[in-house]
Design an enzyme around this catalytic site. Structure first.
Site, short mmCIF file in Angstrom:
data_model
loop_
_atom_site.label_atom_id
_atom_site.label_comp_id
_atom_site.label_asym_id
_atom_site.label_seq_id
_atom_site.Cartn_x
_atom_site.Cartn_y
_atom_site.Cartn_z
N GLU A 77 56.74 27.60 -11.00
CA GLU A 77 56.93 28.32 -12.25
C GLU A 77 58.09 29.32 -12.19
OE1 GLU A 77 52.42 28.20 -14.02
OE2 GLU A 77 52.85 29.84 -12.63
N HIS A 118 57.81 34.47 -9.96
CA HIS A 118 56.65 35.36 -9.76
C HIS A 118 57.02 36.56 -8.90
CE1 HIS A 118 53.66 32.95 -11.83
NE2 HIS A 118 54.10 31.87 -11.21
N ASP A 137 52.87 38.55 -6.24
CA ASP A 137 53.05 37.93 -7.56
C ASP A 137 53.58 38.99 -8.52
OD1 ASP A 137 52.77 36.11 -9.84
OD2 ASP A 137 51.48 34.96 -8.50
C1 ACM Z 1 50.13 27.54 -9.83
O1 ACM Z 1 48.99 27.40 -10.32
N1 ACM Z 1 51.07 28.18 -10.52
C2 ACM Z 1 50.46 27.03 -8.53
#
Ligand code: ACM
Ligand code: ZN
Length: 535
Positions: free
Chosen positions: A325, A261, A190
């Site tokens: 995201e 991410h 991440d």
């Molecule tokens: C998430 O909670 N961004 C999968």
């Protein structure tokens, strides 16, 4: 008549007495207490008997558990056997659905199943026939017939926002095993840290596994602690964890996040981003605009090389590629990304994300594996064989199932164990409010999904994001007792779901947590904990 009445009363009181002693979570499909009052007592030297070598794992788990928590040494396959614990793997006595039966009688304990996994689940139930509060070793005569409701019974752990050592990851896997859960989703990369050694790209861990500091307090925070935070797993350690899980019939699903991410990877290798950097391993939480460039073929070469090293480490048929995201800000400004859109006649950046995921899916599929992605992978068109993890509610899961794609349900309102579980929570958490009752009430098959598509819902999973979870004790606090509730949602028959019955068994489970010496939330005992705070 009188005789019958007396008999009935005896049976009722006996039932009550035995029920008080046998408290299994998740609740077995069928459990009946024997008419003949009596119990079998485990003691040092009690043999564990089995024929097939594969059952050594189940026998070993039982032996270690009794040693650790009851100071009892069972004997494995001694030359002379008498009354004992018998593990019988017999294709005829069970089917491939991992069902098992457990019978306790004068002659001993008999666990029968058609698979090694079924035997292991029988051992978990056997462990729970012992009353943890009394530390008693008497098991009342009984018969259990049991099998799992869902195939996918998962728990996730984010080790990027905070790193957790192998020793704790193994403990976490044990907690799953004790609840008959069978998937561990390991969130390995991440923005705040890359946690898996990739030999071809050493900077991923040399540079990408350490951030220089972490924000203090709740986002956006009140400052930075300026204390480096880092850690990663070597490939040898990954193998060790995967084996540890496999010995407990748990599959480890690795997650390598893309295209978003990605800050930690970009910091290590800035050519992977649209602008070439400089980038940094993030010190705060949220979503960041710098993502993998979708217009640069070198990015795909890199990610394919990563997959080349990840795939053989994990026997799992699933590789999670994230997909959530991913802001489109840099792609909109990037000439390479825009060129890709033109070349492939894509409508917009959402279709570019879909192109990205589909290209990676082809590569992963060629290795005989299936991709799993968060529900954003529906946007711009789902990759042909992708499995969807529905987190922004259930809509993504419902839509994917309607498109004949397999789904794991993990909706934020029920399955995010980083949320507070008490209205009076005084430690720092992400926020939200998800009580153990709410988790228990979750039904993975959505009412809005036609019954014909129910087969696409593989099961569900709880996620443990660790922005505000800095140490193992806090992880335990966040998962217990909610994970016990989840295990019943996923394992037990829908018809047998009954909060008041669960509540009674949960009290016994608290004694079990004490026995395990784990940290857990006591909000359940606090009548005010379910009263939502005034805003
Ligand atoms: C998430 O909670 N961004 C999968
Ligand atoms: Zn780009």
């Amino acid at each position: 008549m009188k005789k019958i009445l007396v008999g009935l009363l005896v049976a009722l009181s006996l039932g009550r007495e035995l029920r008080a002693q046998v408290s299994i979570i998740p609740r077995p499909a069928e459990m009946s207490l024997s008419q003949s009052k009596g119990s079998f007592t485990l003691s040092t030297g009690t043999p564990i008997v089995y024929k097939q070598q594969g059952l050594k794992k189940s026998a070993g788990f039982l032996k270690t558990y009794l040693q650790d928590f009851y100071n009892l040494n069972l004997q494995e396959n001694p030359k002379q056997t008498s009354k004992g614990v018998y593990l019988n793997l017999d294709k005829k006595s069970g089917t491939a659905d991992n069902s098992y039966s457990l019978t306790v009688k004068k002659e001993g304990v008999f666990i029968n199943a058609g698979t090694e996994t079924g035997i292991f689940y029988g051992v978990q139930s056997l462990i729970q026939t012992l009353d943890p509060a009394k530390k008693s070793l008497d098991i009342p005569f009984l018969t259990i017939k049991d099998k799992p409701r869902f195939d996918y019974r998962g728990m996730h752990l984010d080790v990027s926002r905070h790193f957790f050592p192998v020793s704790f990851v193994k403990k976490y896997i044990d907690y799953l095993a004790l609840h008959k859960m069978n998937y561990f989703h390991w969130h390995l990369t991440d923005d705040q840290g890359w946690r898996i050694e990739i030999k071809k790209y050493p900077k991923l861990t040399e540079v990408g596994s350490v951030r220089k500091g972490t924000i203090i307090g709740h986002y956006p925070g009140t400052g930075n602690d300026n204390t480096p935070h880092g850690g990663f797993y070597t490939q040898e350690q990954i193998k060790e964890v995967v084996k540890y899980a496999a010995d407990r019939y748990i599959t480890v699903v690795p997650e390598i996040e893309m295209p978003g991410h990605a800050s930690a990877a970009l910091t290590a290798y800035p050519y992977l981003g649209c602008t070439g950097g400089p980038y940094k391993v993030q010190e705060t939480w949220g979503v960041f605009d710098d993502v993998f460039c979708a217009g640069n073929d070198k990015v795909f070469t890199f990610l394919q090389d990563v997959i080349d090293e990840v795939a053989p480490l994990f026997p799992s048929k699933y590789i999670h590629i994230g997909g959530d995201e991913c802001p489109k800000t840099s792609w909109k400004k990037c000439p390479k990304c825009q060129q890709r859109i033109k070349d492939h006649k894509l409508k917009d950046e959402h279709e570019l994300q879909s192109y990205f995921i589909q290209r990676m899916e082809k590569y992963v599929n060629a290795k005989g594996k299936t991709i799993v992605g968060w529900d954003e992978i529906l946007e711009g068109g789902l990759a042909p064989n992708a499995v969807v993890m529905s987190w922004r509610g259930e809509e993504g899961g419902i839509e994917a199932a309607k498109q004949n794609h397999y789904v794991m349900m993990t909706p934020g309102g029920y399955m995010y164990f980083d949320h507070s579980q008490s209205a009076r929570e005084d430690s720092l958490t992400f926020g939200g409010f998800t009580t153990v009752q709410k988790v228990y009430s979750y039904e993975p098959l959505p009412a809005a999904l036609p019954v014909a598509s129910h087969k696409y819902i593989l099961g569900a999973q709880a996620n443990v994001w660790t922005e505000y979870i800095t140490n193992p004790a806090k992880v335990e606090y966040q998962i217990f007792p909610r994970m016990s509730a989840l295990s019943e949602v996923l394992w037990s028959l829908k018809e047998s779901r009954d909060w008041s019955d669960f509540e009674k068994r949960l009290k016994v489970q608290f004694s079990r947590y004490d026995l395990w010496k784990v940290n857990y939330s006591r909000a359940f005992f606090d009548p005010l904990s379910t009263v939502k705070k005034e805003k």
